[in-house]
Design a protein around this motif. Structure first.
Motif, PDB file in Angstrom:
ATOM      1  N   UNK A 162      33.373  24.591  38.603  1.00 22.67           N
ATOM      2  CA  UNK A 162      33.453  23.439  39.635  1.00 22.67           C
ATOM      3  C   UNK A 162      35.128  23.935  40.156  1.00 22.67           C
ATOM      4  N   UNK A 163      36.046  23.756  38.354  1.00 21.63           N
ATOM      5  CA  UNK A 163      37.242  23.861  39.265  1.00 21.63           C
ATOM      6  C   UNK A 163      37.631  25.400  39.498  1.00 21.63           C
ATOM      7  N   UNK A 164      36.551  25.832  39.488  1.00 15.41           N
ATOM      8  CA  UNK A 164      37.052  27.867  39.694  1.00 15.41           C
ATOM      9  C   UNK A 164      36.677  27.459  41.512  1.00 15.41           C
ATOM     10  N   UNK A 165      35.401  26.661  41.649  1.00 14.16           N
ATOM     11  CA  UNK A 165      34.874  27.172  43.238  1.00 14.16           C
ATOM     12  C   UNK A 165      35.606  26.570  44.105  1.00 14.16           C
ATOM     13  N   UNK A 166      36.389  24.749  43.690  1.00 11.43           N
ATOM     14  CA  UNK A 166      37.220  24.490  44.062  1.00 11.43           C
ATOM     15  C   UNK A 166      38.242  25.264  44.822  1.00 11.43           C
ATOM     16  N   UNK A 167      38.464  25.818  44.108  1.00  9.93           N
ATOM     17  CA  UNK A 167      39.826  26.796  43.643  1.00  9.93           C
ATOM     18  C   UNK A 167      39.787  27.592  44.820  1.00  9.93           C
ATOM     19  N   UNK A 168      38.634  28.179  45.008  1.00 10.40           N
ATOM     20  CA  UNK A 168      38.198  29.870  45.744  1.00 10.40           C
ATOM     21  C   UNK A 168      38.250  28.910  46.919  1.00 10.40           C
ATOM     22  N   UNK A 172      40.980  30.091  49.734  1.00  7.76           N
ATOM     23  CA  UNK A 172      39.741  31.705  50.248  1.00  7.76           C
ATOM     24  C   UNK A 172      39.674  32.671  49.059  1.00  7.76           C
ATOM     25  N   UNK A 173      39.702  32.243  48.195  1.00  4.75           N
ATOM     26  CA  UNK A 173      39.978  33.185  47.212  1.00  4.75           C
ATOM     27  C   UNK A 173      38.544  33.885  46.866  1.00  4.75           C
ATOM     28  N   UNK A 174      38.366  35.137  46.521  1.00  5.58           N
ATOM     29  CA  UNK A 174      37.290  35.665  46.368  1.00  5.58           C
ATOM     30  C   UNK A 174      37.126  35.636  45.237  1.00  5.58           C
ATOM     31  N   UNK A 175      38.271  35.638  44.281  1.00  5.05           N
ATOM     32  CA  UNK A 175      37.987  36.759  43.078  1.00  5.05           C
ATOM     33  C   UNK A 175      38.872  35.542  42.400  1.00  5.05           C
ATOM     34  N   UNK A 176      39.029  35.004  41.179  1.00  3.79           N
ATOM     35  CA  UNK A 176      40.251  34.710  40.487  1.00  3.79           C
ATOM     36  C   UNK A 176      40.305  35.224  38.828  1.00  3.79           C
ATOM     37  N   UNK A 177      41.225  35.357  38.751  1.00 12.88           N
ATOM     38  CA  UNK A 177      41.454  36.105  37.198  1.00 12.88           C
ATOM     39  C   UNK A 177      41.414  34.473  36.183  1.00 12.88           C
ATOM     40  N   UNK A 178      40.955  34.899  35.155  1.00 12.79           N
ATOM     41  CA  UNK A 178      41.352  33.985  34.061  1.00 12.79           C
ATOM     42  C   UNK A 178      41.878  34.551  32.583  1.00 12.79           C
ATOM     43  N   UNK A 179      43.154  33.611  32.344  1.00 17.12           N
ATOM     44  CA  UNK A 179      43.842  33.931  31.487  1.00 17.12           C
ATOM     45  C   UNK A 179      43.652  32.563  30.447  1.00 17.12           C
ATOM     46  N   UNK A 188      36.576  35.973  37.778  1.00 16.09           N
ATOM     47  CA  UNK A 188      35.336  35.221  37.981  1.00 16.09           C
ATOM     48  C   UNK A 188      35.027  35.601  39.397  1.00 16.09           C
ATOM     49  N   UNK A 189      34.111  35.750  39.974  1.00 15.50           N
ATOM     50  CA  UNK A 189      34.424  35.391  42.068  1.00 15.50           C
ATOM     51  C   UNK A 189      33.545  34.856  42.680  1.00 15.50           C
ATOM     52  N   UNK A 190      33.113  34.878  43.021  1.00 16.85           N
ATOM     53  CA  UNK A 190      32.441  33.804  43.904  1.00 16.85           C
ATOM     54  C   UNK A 190      30.901  34.618  44.116  1.00 16.85           C
ATOM     55  N   UNK A 191      30.536  35.655  43.901  1.00 21.85           N
ATOM     56  CA  UNK A 191      29.537  36.217  43.607  1.00 21.85           C
ATOM     57  C   UNK A 191      28.812  35.695  42.538  1.00 21.85           C
ATOM     58  N   UNK A 192      29.372  35.699  41.540  1.00 20.48           N
ATOM     59  CA  UNK A 192      29.346  35.106  40.220  1.00 20.48           C
ATOM     60  C   UNK A 192      28.794  33.883  40.467  1.00 20.48           C
ATOM     61  N   UNK A 193      29.122  33.225  41.176  1.00 20.15           N
ATOM     62  CA  UNK A 193      29.193  31.589  41.294  1.00 20.15           C
ATOM     63  C   UNK A 193      27.978  31.260  41.863  1.00 20.15           C
ATOM     64  N   UNK A 194      27.609  31.573  42.845  1.00 18.83           N
ATOM     65  CA  UNK A 194      26.316  31.903  43.376  1.00 18.83           C
ATOM     66  C   UNK A 194      25.384  32.415  42.479  1.00 18.83           C
TER      67      UNK A 194
END
Length: 211
Positions: A162-168, A172-179, A188-194
């Motif tokens: 949910x945190x990732x999808x909210x940020x995306x 309007x990001x397609x990918x977010x880096x994980x630190x 992690x990408x939108x494709x991963x979530x879908x």
């Protein structure tokens, strides 16, 4: 003369009666049409609710799963000192839209996306109105550090889907880096979530059919 008056009155009453009958039929027809439209709208609404519920059923179970379970760990990265031609080569060989840039300590220094690459390669074709100091500077860049986007938005390892999808959706990001502790550990990408939500929905549907 009286007979003519009676005949005229009779004709007038007949016409009025006919008009009244016609109006009544038209009114009844309109009423039936409204009922049909109302029923159709109700069915459509019920169908939309059912569709929404099916999405919720498929996603609610994974909204709180951590990004660690979803992210891609086998990353392709480029060092911030890598020559620009090396960056072009990495994009040409891999089907990625975003390339993380790391420093010598393995920390995320920035990202390079396909928009930046296209701006550099096709600068001569861009309208002059879109020539900015930033695009000009990037076109003269000699390494990854000089063309990357600095201070990219990141997400922690224990963040949820949910945190990732909210940020995306917000940015309007397609990918977010994980630190994790300053180090790049995944992406992690939108494709991963879908894919995960669709997998859960399919599993839920199969379970309902078995029941």
């Amino acid at each position: 003369m009286v007979g003519v008056f009676i005949l005229a009155k009779s004709l007038t009453q007949g016409k009025a009666s006919g008009e009244k009958s016609g109006d009544s039929a038209e009114s009844e027809k309109s009423s039936r049409k409204r009922d049909e439209l109302s029923e159709a709208a109700q069915e459509s609404s019920q169908g939309s609710e059912a569709f929404f519920e099916s999405i919720v059923k498929g996603s609610e179970g994974c909204l709180w799963m951590t990004i660690e379970e979803l992210m891609t760990k086998d990353l392709v990265t480029v060092n911030e000192d890598a020559p620009i031609e090396e960056v072009f080569s990495v994009f040409a060989k891999n089907p990625y839209h975003t390339l993380p840039v790391v420093n010598k300590k393995g920390e995320l220094a920035g990202i390079i996306d396909l928009d930046i690459i296209l701006e550099i390669l096709l600068l001569c074709l861009m309208p002059r109105a879109k020539h900015t100091p930033l695009t000009a500077r990037r076109s003269l860049g000699e390494n990854a550090k000089e063309i990357m986007i600095t201070h990219p938005v990141t997400i922690s390892l224990k963040s949820t889907l949910k945190d990732a999808s909210d940020l995306m959706m917000k940015h309007r990001f397609d990918h977010i880096c994980v630190n994790e502790n300053g180090k790049l550990v995944g992406i992690v990408s939108k494709r991963d979530l879908v894919k995960e939500i669709c997998r859960r929905r399919k599993k839920e549907v199969s379970k309902e059919k078995e029941d």
